[in-house]
Every structure is written in structure tokens, then in C-alpha cells.
Design an enzyme around this catalytic site. Structure first.
Site, PDB file in Angstrom:
ATOM      1  N   GLY A   1       0.519  -1.434  -0.114  1.00  0.00           N
ATOM      2  CA  GLY A   1       0.012   0.061  -0.066  1.00  0.00           C
ATOM      3  C   GLY A   1       0.868   0.945   0.103  1.00  0.00           C
TER       4      GLY A   1
ATOM      5  N   GLN B   1      -7.584  -0.320   2.809  1.00  0.00           N
ATOM      6  CA  GLN B   1      -9.094  -0.973   3.512  1.00  0.00           C
ATOM      7  C   GLN B   1      -9.996  -1.530   3.281  1.00  0.00           C
ATOM      8  OE1 GLN B   1      -8.057  -2.122   6.211  1.00  0.00           O
ATOM      9  NE2 GLN B   1      -6.027  -0.774   7.318  1.00  0.00           N
TER      10      GLN B   1
ATOM     11  N   SER C   1      -3.466  -3.390  -0.977  1.00  0.00           N
ATOM     12  CA  SER C   1      -2.159  -3.886   0.084  1.00  0.00           C
ATOM     13  C   SER C   1      -2.531  -5.731   0.060  1.00  0.00           C
ATOM     14  CB  SER C   1      -1.752  -3.736   0.773  1.00  0.00           C
ATOM     15  OG  SER C   1      -0.906  -4.380   1.930  1.00  0.00           O
ATOM     16  N   GLY C   2      -1.979  -6.188  -0.619  1.00  0.00           N
ATOM     17  CA  GLY C   2      -2.453  -7.783   0.235  1.00  0.00           C
ATOM     18  C   GLY C   2      -2.447  -8.446   1.774  1.00  0.00           C
TER      19      GLY C   2
ATOM     20  N   THR D   1      13.145  -6.786 -10.026  1.00  0.00           N
ATOM     21  CA  THR D   1      12.519  -8.595 -10.738  1.00  0.00           C
ATOM     22  C   THR D   1      11.143  -8.775 -10.045  1.00  0.00           C
ATOM     23  OG1 THR D   1      14.571  -9.303 -10.566  1.00  0.00           O
ATOM     24  CG2 THR D   1      13.171 -10.802 -11.007  1.00  0.00           C
TER      25      THR D   1
ATOM     26  N   CYS E   1       0.286   1.912  13.590  1.00  0.00           N
ATOM     27  CA  CYS E   1       1.373   2.864  13.612  1.00  0.00           C
ATOM     28  C   CYS E   1       1.577   3.383  13.865  1.00  0.00           C
ATOM     29  CB  CYS E   1       1.800   3.645  11.612  1.00  0.00           C
ATOM     30  SG  CYS E   1       1.286   2.257  10.249  1.00  0.00           S
TER      31      CYS E   1
HETATM   32  N1  PLP Z   1      -2.793   3.124   3.547  1.00  0.00           N
HETATM   33  C1  PLP Z   1      -3.892   2.840   4.612  1.00  0.00           C
HETATM   34  C2  PLP Z   1      -5.120   3.123   4.480  1.00  0.00           C
HETATM   35  C3  PLP Z   1      -3.643   0.864   5.736  1.00  0.00           C
HETATM   36  O1  PLP Z   1      -4.346   1.180   6.203  1.00  0.00           O
HETATM   37  C4  PLP Z   1      -1.960   1.343   5.264  1.00  0.00           C
HETATM   38  C5  PLP Z   1      -2.084  -0.122   6.032  1.00  0.00           C
HETATM   39  O2  PLP Z   1      -2.299  -0.526   7.561  1.00  0.00           O
HETATM   40  C6  PLP Z   1      -1.160   0.957   4.185  1.00  0.00           C
HETATM   41  C7  PLP Z   1      -2.140   2.365   3.264  1.00  0.00           C
HETATM   42  C8  PLP Z   1       0.201   0.646   4.281  1.00  0.00           C
HETATM   43  O3  PLP Z   1      -0.056  -0.347   3.018  1.00  0.00           O
HETATM   44  P1  PLP Z   1       0.984  -1.121   3.188  1.00  0.00           P
HETATM   45  O4  PLP Z   1       1.456  -1.806   4.654  1.00  0.00           O
HETATM   46  O5  PLP Z   1       0.734  -2.932   2.458  1.00  0.00           O
HETATM   47  O6  PLP Z   1       2.763  -0.768   3.016  1.00  0.00           O
END
Ligand code: PLP
Length: 390
Positions: free
Chosen positions: A71, A178, A198-199, A236, A324
Site C-alpha cells: 500500500g 482497507q 495491499s495484499g 525483479t 502505526c
Molecule cells: N493505507 C491504509 C489505509 C492502510 O491501512 C495501510 C496499512 O495499515 C497502508 C496504506 C499501508 O499499506 P502497506 O502496509 O501495504 O504498506
């Protein structure tokens, strides 16, 4: 001890079907897709299949999918591309409640000479659409508006603003990290320019994600080097990760109905039970307009970190705000932007469910939470003061 994992907005368990499909690509089939020889089987075909599965979940075209490391990279790539495509425009717009992947990026562009508008939200976490509309000018290069908030689950009207921005020549990016796999998304009927996913938020592996770049959107790569991804992202390819993401998207498409009905029902049951059993607690966010798996509950006059520690003793995992921001003592920027009082923001817990969450697990949490809050309140000077002052 049994564990109850209700922190799925932080990360999810990789689905067993995903692991199974990835495994051969670490061992026998470990070739580089750019090699001329056929070692590793037909990797190009598998990567194409994954791209099609991702596109299918979103109503996009396979060649609109740019594979990234997650993400954060997708977000940075989108904004970089939007600004590189519009070098004469110096104004960018986002919201006050974005994930740090966008929030900190926009703050950095602000320090580097861009004018940045951070659109406020109300007490329910709803975007102030008047301020949003007023902020747009001919100088606005890009709007980045998250599809769903990671802490409260509140949904933003990205589909509604897409057409208006399109007509005004302003690019729209959405951080849908999300939302993907939790609510239906159909880009075929939304003139949106870019979407991040995001996976690891949808039962895929960590370190893989995608940016959807709609056909016709001007693009400049963030990472230059080799010619992978048709020159749009050098490096890669993470072949096992890509295959895993593709499988996760295929499974997510099949699980959307379960999330929207059964999982939402479990979330609602949890909320109702805790609201009934615990005095002075409330839901943060616009209740009818949220992700079906997410609830942020404020238990007033107690510390979120203390609640989490006591929950952990019963094997229950949740989060006090986004992964975070937890660990810092400041209440989260999202709850502050909503104007949640300090005493409630500090005691806010985010429960995020998944396709794997069971009714028994929710009943266990409903049973354990009220005594935890009661015990902590007995130790809280703020609670005693609040009780005394009525
Ligand atoms: N954006 C949102 C809304 C998220 O909740 C998160 C992860 O918590 C991210 C971006 C970041 O994604 P990634 O952990 O894959 O970098």
C-alpha cells in the site's frame, strides 16, 4: 490458550489456499520471469493470471494493474505520477484522516513547495464536503481520498466525487487498502484515475500490493531501472507474492457476501453487547456508513494500552488506533481530527473482524470485555472524578 484475533485491519492471516499456491514458486519454480529460458515453468502466464484475478475483483482491466511492494509504495507511486504528469500545478488535496502513507507523504510535498489542503471531518468522521468543494482550484493536480478509514472504518464518497473531478481535469487517487475485499468495488462505473491496495490486508502475503492506473492516465515511474511492469516499475518481480495476491483477490471476490452479512452481523452484535454492558462507552464513526468488519469503541476514562494488555491476557488481539500510531502516547490523529474528547480517544479500541472470525470468538470477547473495563476503571483517578462529579 485459545486466541481471538480481531486486528485484521493491521494485517490478516494468509489464507491456506494462498500459501499452497505460492509454495512451488519458492522452491522448484524459482526462475526470473525476465529470463529467456523456460526454467521455472511459464512464470509469465502465472503473473498474467494473477493480474487478471486482481483486475476482476475491482472491475478493472488486467493491463491497468501495476504490481508494487504494498500500500505505501502504491500511494507514493500514484502521487509521484500525478505530479510528474502535471508539473505546472502546485496544489494537492487530501483528508485529515488518511493513513500515514498518505498523510506524511503530503506533509513532505508541503515542505517541498506544494500547497496542501487537508480536508477536515466532523464528529462522525464524515468528510466536510463544502470545504472539499471550496478547496479545488485550477491549480489542483490531484486529490487523494481514502475509500475507507483504517481506524473507524468510515467510508468516503470517492465514487461520487470521481465524476466531478474527472470533468474538472483533476486526478483522483484513492487509498483503498482497507476497502478492497471488504466492500464491492466496481471501477468499470467509476471514472477514478488510481487506486491502491495491499495484499496483507486481504489474506494475501505482506510486501505485495498493486496500484490500479486507469487507461489513459498519464504515468511516470517512481522507481527506474529494469523494464519490468512495462517500464512502469523497475525491479525483479516478487513472483510468489504476485501469485499469492492474485489468489487472495480471487478468494476475496467469493467472500464479499460473507463479510457484508455474517461478519457485519458479528460486528454489530459485539457493538450492541458492549454498549449495553459497559457504561460510558460509545462507537467512534458514522455507524451506518462503515466497513462491515470494523468498529472503534471508546471506553471513557481508561487507557487503551492498559485495555489491550488485559485483553492480551485472555488471548484477544485488537488495536488502540492504527498499528502505526499505537506505541506513541498521543491519541491517534484520526480521533483527534474527529474531535473525540481526550478521555474517550485515549480509551478507544479498534476491533477488526475477518472472514475467519466466528460467533464463539465474538461471544468470548463480549464475555471478557466488561470486567476488564470495570477493573481498569476501579484503578482510574479520572473515572473516580467523573463518577463523583456525576
Ligand atoms: N493505507 C491504509 C489505509 C492502510 O491501512 C495501510 C496499512 O495499515 C497502508 C496504506 C499501508 O499499506 P502497506 O502496509 O501495504 O504498506
Amino acid at each position: 490458550m485459545k486466541t481471538v484475533y480481531l486486528d485484521n485491519n493491521a494485517t490478516t492471516r494468509v489464507a491456506p489456499e494462498v500459501v499452497e499456491e505460492m509454495l512451488p514458486y519458492f522452491s522448484e519454480l524459482y526462475g526470473n520471469p525476465s529470463s529467456m529460458h523456460s526454467f521455472g515453468g511459464n512464470l509469465g502466464l502465472k503473473v498474467r493470471e494473477a493480474r487478471a484475478r486482481i483486475a476482476n475483483l475491482l472491475g478493472a482491466q488486467p493491463d491497468e494493474i501495476l504490481l508494487t511492494s504494498g500500500g505505501t509504495e502504491s500511494d507514493a507511486t500514484a502521487i509521484h505520477a500525478a505530479l510528474a504528469a502535471n508539473p505546472h500545478k502546485r496544489h494537492i488535496v487530501t483528508t485529515r484522516v488518511e493513513h500515514p502513507a498518505i498523510k506524511n507523504l503530503f506533509e513532505q510535498y508541503g515542505k517541498n513547495g506544494y500547497r496542501v489542503s487537508f480536508i477536515p471531518v466532523d464528529r462522525e468522521g464524515r468528510l466536510d464536503m463544502q470545504t472539499f468543494g471550496d478547496s479545488l482550484t485550477d491549480d489542483t493536480a490531484v486529490v487523494s481520498m481514502m475509500w475507507a478509514n483504517n481506524e473507524t472504518g468510515v467510508l468516503f464518497p470517492v465514487e461520487d466525487v470521481a465524476a466531478e473531478l474527472h470533468d474538472r481535469g483533476i486526478l483522483l487517487h484513492t487509498d483503498a487498502v482497507q476497502a478492497v475485499g471488504k466492500v464491492p468495488i466496481d471501477l468499470a462505473r467509476t471514472p477514478m484515475d488510481m487506486l491502491s491496495l495491499s495484499g496483507h490486508k486481504l489474506h494475501g502475503p505482506k510486501g505485495i500490493g498493486a496500484l490500479v492506473i486507469r487507461k489513459g492516465t498519464k504515468f511516470k515511474p517512481l522507481m527506474v531501472g529494469g523494464h519490468q511492469e512495462q517500464g512502469r516499475r523497475a525491479g525483479t518481480e516478487n513472483v510468489p507474492g504476485i501469485i499469492g495476491l492474485g489468489k487472495a483477490c480471487e478468494l476475496a471476490a467469493g467472500n464479499l457476501a460473507d463479510i457484508g452479512t455474517r461478519v457485519q452481523g458479528l460486528r454489530d452484535r459485539l457493538e450492541e453487547a458492549l454498549l449495553a454492558a459497559v457504561p460510558q462507552c460509545m462507537i467512534n464513526g458514522d455507524r451506518p456508513n462503515r466497513l462491515p468488519n470494523t468498529t472503534s469503541i471508546a471506553f471513557e476514562y481508561v487507557e487503551g494500552e492498559a485495555i489491550l494488555l488485559m485483553m492480551n491476557e485472555f488471548g484477544i488481539a485488537a488495536s488502540s488506533g492504527s498499528a502505526c500510531t499505537s506505541g506513541s502516547l498521543e491519541p491517534s490523529h484520526v480521533l483527534r481530527a474527529m474531535g473525540i474528547p481526550f478521555t474517550a480517544a485515549h480509551g478507544s479500541i479498534r476491533f477488526s473482524l475477518s472472514h475467519y472470525t466466528t460467533a464463539e470468538e465474538i461471544d468470548f470477547v463480549i464475555d471478557k470485555m466488561p470486567p476488564i473495563i470495570e477493573r481498569l476503571r476501579q484503578m482510574s483517578p479520572f473515572w473516580k472524578q467523573a463518577v463523583q462529579s456525576g
